[in-house]
Motif scaffolding. Structure first.
Motif, mmCIF file in Angstrom:
data_model
loop_
_atom_site.group_PDB
_atom_site.id
_atom_site.type_symbol
_atom_site.label_atom_id
_atom_site.label_comp_id
_atom_site.label_asym_id
_atom_site.label_seq_id
_atom_site.Cartn_x
_atom_site.Cartn_y
_atom_site.Cartn_z
ATOM 1 N N ASP A 205 5.145 -0.134 4.593
ATOM 2 C CA ASP A 205 5.275 -1.463 5.199
ATOM 3 C C ASP A 205 4.816 -1.456 6.650
ATOM 4 O OD1 ASP A 205 6.312 -2.515 2.854
ATOM 5 O OD2 ASP A 205 8.380 -1.980 3.406
ATOM 6 N N ASN A 206 4.590 -0.265 7.189
ATOM 7 C CA ASN A 206 4.175 -0.123 8.577
ATOM 8 C C ASN A 206 2.724 0.362 8.607
ATOM 9 O OD1 ASN A 206 3.741 1.343 11.204
ATOM 10 N ND2 ASN A 206 5.828 0.593 11.582
ATOM 11 N N ALA A 207 1.845 -0.365 9.302
ATOM 12 C CA ALA A 207 0.419 -0.035 9.344
ATOM 13 C C ALA A 207 0.178 1.337 9.959
ATOM 14 C CB ALA A 207 -0.337 -1.100 10.136
ATOM 15 N N LYS A 208 0.954 1.675 10.968
ATOM 16 C CA LYS A 208 0.774 2.974 11.623
ATOM 17 C C LYS A 208 1.158 4.102 10.674
ATOM 18 C CE LYS A 208 2.021 5.391 15.900
ATOM 19 N NZ LYS A 208 2.796 5.295 17.173
ATOM 20 N N ASP A 209 2.248 3.920 9.950
ATOM 21 C CA ASP A 209 2.671 4.929 8.982
ATOM 22 C C ASP A 209 1.675 5.028 7.824
ATOM 23 O OD1 ASP A 209 4.883 5.353 10.541
ATOM 24 O OD2 ASP A 209 6.212 4.066 9.337
ATOM 25 N N PHE A 210 1.106 3.904 7.424
ATOM 26 C CA PHE A 210 0.132 3.903 6.331
ATOM 27 C C PHE A 210 -1.130 4.673 6.734
ATOM 28 C CE2 PHE A 210 -3.456 2.002 4.036
ATOM 29 C CZ PHE A 210 -3.032 2.182 2.724
ATOM 30 N N LEU A 211 -1.579 4.468 7.963
ATOM 31 C CA LEU A 211 -2.760 5.182 8.445
ATOM 32 C C LEU A 211 -2.494 6.682 8.518
ATOM 33 C CD1 LEU A 211 -5.652 4.778 9.492
ATOM 34 C CD2 LEU A 211 -4.721 4.609 11.809
ATOM 35 N N ALA A 212 -1.263 7.049 8.912
ATOM 36 C CA ALA A 212 -0.897 8.468 8.966
ATOM 37 C C ALA A 212 -0.837 9.050 7.562
ATOM 38 C CB ALA A 212 0.445 8.626 9.674
ATOM 39 N N ALA A 213 -0.372 8.283 6.597
ATOM 40 C CA ALA A 213 -0.293 8.767 5.217
ATOM 41 C C ALA A 213 -1.690 9.011 4.650
ATOM 42 C CB ALA A 213 0.464 7.755 4.353
ATOM 43 N N LYS B 258 4.140 -11.566 16.868
ATOM 44 C CA LYS B 258 2.778 -11.024 17.023
ATOM 45 C C LYS B 258 2.652 -9.656 16.357
ATOM 46 C CE LYS B 258 -0.719 -9.791 20.440
ATOM 47 N NZ LYS B 258 -1.079 -9.721 21.885
ATOM 48 N N TRP B 259 3.663 -8.815 16.558
ATOM 49 C CA TRP B 259 3.604 -7.468 15.963
ATOM 50 C C TRP B 259 3.585 -7.554 14.445
ATOM 51 C CZ3 TRP B 259 6.003 -4.350 12.547
ATOM 52 C CH2 TRP B 259 5.695 -2.971 12.604
ATOM 53 N N GLU B 260 4.469 -8.365 13.890
ATOM 54 C CA GLU B 260 4.538 -8.500 12.432
ATOM 55 C C GLU B 260 3.229 -9.038 11.858
ATOM 56 O OE1 GLU B 260 7.962 -10.897 11.669
ATOM 57 O OE2 GLU B 260 9.367 -9.211 11.825
ATOM 58 N N ARG B 261 2.619 -9.972 12.554
ATOM 59 C CA ARG B 261 1.352 -10.526 12.049
ATOM 60 C C ARG B 261 0.235 -9.488 12.107
ATOM 61 N NH1 ARG B 261 -1.309 -16.395 13.500
ATOM 62 N NH2 ARG B 261 -3.004 -16.265 11.976
ATOM 63 N N THR B 262 0.119 -8.791 13.219
ATOM 64 C CA THR B 262 -0.925 -7.769 13.316
ATOM 65 C C THR B 262 -0.679 -6.632 12.331
ATOM 66 O OG1 THR B 262 0.264 -6.629 15.115
ATOM 67 C CG2 THR B 262 -1.372 -8.277 15.742
ATOM 68 N N ASN B 263 0.595 -6.314 12.090
ATOM 69 C CA ASN B 263 0.924 -5.262 11.126
ATOM 70 C C ASN B 263 0.490 -5.676 9.726
ATOM 71 O OD1 ASN B 263 2.535 -2.731 10.407
ATOM 72 N ND2 ASN B 263 3.545 -4.282 9.143
ATOM 73 N N ARG B 264 0.785 -6.908 9.363
ATOM 74 C CA ARG B 264 0.428 -7.407 8.045
ATOM 75 C C ARG B 264 -1.094 -7.469 7.871
ATOM 76 N NH1 ARG B 264 3.084 -11.443 8.533
ATOM 77 N NH2 ARG B 264 1.541 -13.055 9.023
#
Length: 301
Positions: free
Chosen positions: A95-103, A67-73
């Motif tokens: 590759d991480n949605a949270k890190d991408f949003l922070a970037a 579930k986490w991998e799917r929501t991340n993608r």
């Protein structure tokens, strides 16, 4: 989990995200978090990536990882799709949605000092001009106060109450006096309630004043109309009276009118006095004597 009309849900909510262009980062971030939350795709933003699946992993753990991998993608796909090409190329790939949003946030990070100055200027210069509602005006001030608090510039409720009251126009003077004379201090919620009630009272008073003025105007117009009509009627009667009083013989000193009540009411054609006719006027007789048109009774024949 995404078998329930996922394409339709994705299309419907994705359109609600404002494209990131470089000057709307805050709005874009709010839209992304709202859409992903409504679609139940924000798990990767809320939780860290779970441990990798091993031979000893339970079924629940495997399901959580999947579930986490799917929501991340899905989150990464949606965020990148809602970015202008020029902005997308300037953000490092993650590759991480949270890190991408922070970037993304780092690319549009503003100076805390500059933001603090902007918010302080806005909240100290705000004035309610009657546009919209007073409730909306105060809530905007509360929002600015919360932003200042996030920037470690706390503002007490009492200070905000005083600022909000000072931002109101003079027609709210009665409310200001009421607050200043009371020992009890209002909170923000109480202030909003009292201001909203005062706004309704002022609106109702204005409506009553308008109705009163309109009623007085209609009454005045009706009175003036009646007076004018009466004046026209009186003028018409006087005009008719003069028309009826036609002079029958202009060349004779014997004046006959069609509407003579008594001789005393007639006007002398010679001296213009009332009470006698010209034939009985002493002034007229003397004038005739001077002209030689009439002999004085005292003269001998």
């Amino acid at each position: 989990m995404f078998g329930f009309a996922a394409p339709h849900m994705t299309s419907l909510n994705f359109n609600n995200i404002e494209t990131l262009t470089g000057s709307n980062n805050k709005k874009w971030k709010e839209d992304v978090e709202m859409v992903l939350g409504l679609m139940d795709l924000d798990l990767a933003l809320r939780e860290e990536k779970p441990a990798a699946i091993t031979a000893e992993s339970t079924a629940d753990h495997k399901a959580k990882v999947e579930k986490w991998e799917r929501t991340n993608r899905m989150s990464l796909m949606i965020m990148r799709k809602a970015m202008a090409p020029s902005v997308k190329g300037g953000v490092p790939k993650q590759d991480n949605a949270k890190d991408f949003l922070a970037a993304v946030g780092e690319k549009f990070k503003e100076s805390d000092k500059a933001e603090t100055g902007t918010f302080l200027t806005q909240i100290t210069t705000m004035k309610f001009d009657g546009e919209g509602s007073v409730r909306e005006h105060i809530l905007k001030m509360v929002d600015l106060a919360q932003k200042l608090k996030d920037l470690e510039v706390p503002m007490t409720d009492q200070f905000l109450v005083h600022m909000a009251l000072n931002s109101l126009p003079s027609k709210y003077g009665q409310l200001k006096v009421s607050y200043n004379t009371q020992k009890v201090k209002w909170g923000i919620d109480e202030l909003i309630t009292m201001c909203a009630q005062e706004e309704d009272r002022l609106r109702n008073d204005k409506s009553v004043d308008v109705n009163f003025v309109q009623g007085e105007k209609r009454k005045r117009d009706f009175t003036q109309g009646s007076t004018v009509a009466a004046g026209k009627k009186k003028k018409k009667e006087i005009s008719s009276s003069f028309k009826n009083a036609n002079i029958i013989s202009k060349g004779s000193h014997k004046i006959k009118t069609a509407n003579v009540e008594t001789e005393k009411e007639n006007e002398c054609y010679f001296c213009k006095e009332t009470g006698h006719l010209r034939k009985n006027c002493n002034g007229f007789k003397n004038w005739l004597v001077k002209k030689g048109l009439l002999k004085n009774k005292g003269d001998k024949q």
